[in-house]
Design an enzyme around this catalytic site. Structure first.
Site, PDB file in Angstrom:
ATOM      1  N   GLY A 167     -17.630 -44.351  82.773  1.00 56.34           N
ATOM      2  CA  GLY A 167     -17.971 -45.154  81.806  1.00 56.34           C
ATOM      3  C   GLY A 167     -18.387 -44.813  81.081  1.00 56.34           C
ATOM      4  O   GLY A 167     -19.264 -45.785  80.057  1.00 56.34           O
ATOM      5  N   THR A 170     -15.544 -40.966  78.086  1.00 55.89           N
ATOM      6  CA  THR A 170     -14.302 -42.483  77.856  1.00 55.89           C
ATOM      7  C   THR A 170     -14.824 -42.818  76.246  1.00 55.89           C
ATOM      8  O   THR A 170     -13.732 -42.591  75.445  1.00 55.89           O
ATOM      9  CB  THR A 170     -15.263 -43.295  78.210  1.00 55.89           C
ATOM     10  OG1 THR A 170     -14.617 -43.856  79.575  1.00 55.89           O
ATOM     11  CG2 THR A 170     -14.586 -44.762  77.280  1.00 55.89           C
ATOM     12  N   SER A 181     -10.841 -44.002  80.160  1.00 57.91           N
ATOM     13  CA  SER A 181     -11.462 -44.959  80.557  1.00 57.91           C
ATOM     14  C   SER A 181     -11.964 -43.765  81.727  1.00 57.91           C
ATOM     15  O   SER A 181     -10.735 -42.711  81.963  1.00 57.91           O
ATOM     16  CB  SER A 181     -10.800 -45.290  81.316  1.00 57.91           C
ATOM     17  OG  SER A 181     -11.501 -45.986  82.475  1.00 57.91           O
ATOM     18  N   CYS A 182     -13.054 -42.934  81.576  1.00 53.21           N
ATOM     19  CA  CYS A 182     -13.920 -42.206  82.476  1.00 53.21           C
ATOM     20  C   CYS A 182     -14.468 -42.599  84.011  1.00 53.21           C
ATOM     21  O   CYS A 182     -14.943 -44.390  83.681  1.00 53.21           O
ATOM     22  CB  CYS A 182     -14.525 -40.929  82.064  1.00 53.21           C
ATOM     23  SG  CYS A 182     -16.005 -42.384  82.028  1.00 53.21           S
ATOM     24  N   PRO A 183     -14.638 -41.843  85.112  1.00 57.38           N
ATOM     25  CA  PRO A 183     -14.880 -42.882  86.282  1.00 57.38           C
ATOM     26  C   PRO A 183     -16.423 -43.083  85.835  1.00 57.38           C
ATOM     27  O   PRO A 183     -16.548 -44.474  86.980  1.00 57.38           O
ATOM     28  CB  PRO A 183     -15.041 -41.294  87.272  1.00 57.38           C
ATOM     29  CG  PRO A 183     -13.686 -40.695  86.562  1.00 57.38           C
ATOM     30  CD  PRO A 183     -13.687 -40.702  85.359  1.00 57.38           C
TER      31      PRO A 183
END
Length: 476
Positions: free
Chosen positions: A12, A16, A8-10
């Protein structure tokens, strides 16, 4: 061996799925099975089931946002930033498989108190993760709001707001409503990241005050952190009889935290931060010529430095805070131009200097055209991972040129995202032709420098990332 993972990245979007792809490819090469749950912009996909957990020999969480770990209670988790999964997935898998299992949890008061303290300590040390959680929830409101406002202008003209009830005005008003929600959402989810669900109420109330008293983005940041740690303090220091413990989450915590946040935002945070915001806005509005170009250069360098990481996100968040419905922001324009350049410049370089790229890299370069045009800076990451000392300075130079020229030309942008596709919408960009020139110039600078300093393919012997395997961005 079997593993499960969450990425999960900020935003998305890119990190990700690139991390998921890297883990899957590495596990297959090592003879293991892995199921990766991606918590992206469209929600959780490929969700880990109870059966997957029972069979798993290792658990990996590669995330820069808050991930619910309740389903992994009693299991050993290897938790790292999302970029670690892209950079060295094999080492991460080995760590997960060799990690010692945790002792079964004992259901007693001492164990529960220790666990709560550990969670509180973790929450205090994750300031960047808390901020990125808030930003990740805010970005969809920013993007949807900005694009709906642009569509409203495109359909109803520049004075669309003078025609209430019309189709264009309805889109414009919907976009303004999304914009109005982004500041409360930021405060709410920073607080949520720190202290979970009980902190949503004070965080959102603090964010709402920030959106109405002039303290804006900075006020919401302060409100989110204040609300989160306030809830932790209430849970830690306010002791009620066991018969009343059930009132804590539904009455005591919301009542106390919301009341304190209201007083804090009115009497402590509001006016000082509003004054700072006004002073900053006045200074930015006074910039022109050389001074504006210098600001654009700095923002461009920040966009390219870590390609979607914290420095990049700081510049983007700052730019979105300057957006006002119905007005074009020069800072937003500079940031989007600079963010488009790294993938575009690399894509052009793979065409100009074909002998310096492998066949797989040239294929990845084709994807970079689409990623750059869509303002997805992360498309440059696989290239930077294999040759950082040449790629990163090259893309920083190009982004600095694009950002500096955009500001010097006085270009403005009324939406926070969309890349070249929003340039076709009327009234979205001011100084359209000079703005396009700024993007093209930055792309040419990156491509020229990179094509000149990059070595031919035959001179590379120890490439860390295999481009045939790390092309998760092609799925976007």
């Amino acid at each position: 061996m079997k593993l499960v993972a969450i990425t999960s990245c900020p935003t998305g979007i890119a990190h990700t799925y690139m991390a998921a792809e890297a883990l899957q490819v590495a596990a297959k090469a090592m003879g293991h099975e892995i199921k990766v749950e991606t918590q992206g912009s469209v929600g959780a996909e490929n969700v880990i089931t109870e059966k997957d957990l029972r069979e798993a020999n290792g658990i990996i969480i590669a995330a820069d946002t808050k991930v619910d770990k309740s389903r992994f209670t009693g299991r050993t988790i290897i938790e790292v930033p999302v970029k670690e999964a892209i950079r060295d997935p094999k080492e991460l898998i080995n760590r997960a498989l060799s990690a010692k299992p945790e002792a079964p949890a004992k259901v007693d008061l001492t164990e529960q108190v220790s666990q709560i303290k550990a969670e509180e300590k973790e929450s205090r040390s994750g300031i960047y993760k808390h901020l990125m959680t808030g930003v990740s929830f805010m970005i969809p409101f920013v993007v949807a709001g900005g694009l709906l406002i642009a569509l409203g202008f495109a359909i109803g003209g520049i004075y669309v707001f003078d025609h209430p009830g019309s189709f264009g005005e309805t889109l414009f008003t919907t976009g303004k409503s999304a914009f109005a929600l982004m500041i409360p959402i930021l405060g709410a989810y920073i607080a949520y990241s720190i202290a979970d669900r009980p902190a949503l109420v004070p965080g959102m109330i603090g964010g709402y005050f920030a959106s109405t008293n002039g303290s804006g983005f900075l006020g919401a940041l302060l409100a989110g952190f204040a609300a989160g740690y306030l809830v932790i303090a209430i849970k830690k220091y306010l002791k009620l009889p066991k018969t009343m413990q059930g009132l804590m989450p539904i009455l005591i915590i919301p009542l106390l935290s919301a009341g304190v946040m209201g007083l804090l935002m009115v009497y402590v945070v509001g006016e000082p931060v509003a004054f700072v915001n006004k002073a900053l806005a006045d200074w930015l509005n006074s910039l022109n010529g050389t001074n504006a170009a210098i600001l654009g250069i700095i923002l461009g360098l920040m966009q390219a430095f870590d390609m979607g990481g914290p420095v990049n996100k700081a510049a983007y968040a700052f730019a979105t805070s300057t957006l006002v419905p119905g007005h074009a922001s020069p800072i937003m324009a500079a940031v989007m131009a600079a963010g488009m350049v790294p993938p575009l410049g690399i894509a052009l370089s793979t065409v100009l200097a074909k002998r310096k790229y492998t066949a797989a890299e040239k294929e990845a370069g084709k994807a970079c055209w689409a990623l750059g045009a869509s303002f997805i800076t992360e498309g440059a990451i696989p290239f930077a991972a294999t040759d950082p000392l040449r790629v990163i300075p090259s893309i920083m130079a190009g982004s600095a040129v694009a950002g500096g020229l955009s500001m010097a030309f006085g270009a403005g942008l009324a939406v926070p995202h969309g890349g070249v596709w929003v340039l076709l919408i009327p009234n979205v960009v001011t100084q359209l032709v000079p703005y396009i020139i700024a993007i093209l110039a930055g792309t040419a600078v990156t491509a020229g420098i990179l094509s000149f300093i990059k070595k031919p393919v035959s001179e590379y012997s120890n490439t860390k990332v295999n481009y045939e395997n790390v092309q998760g961005e092609l799925k976007l």
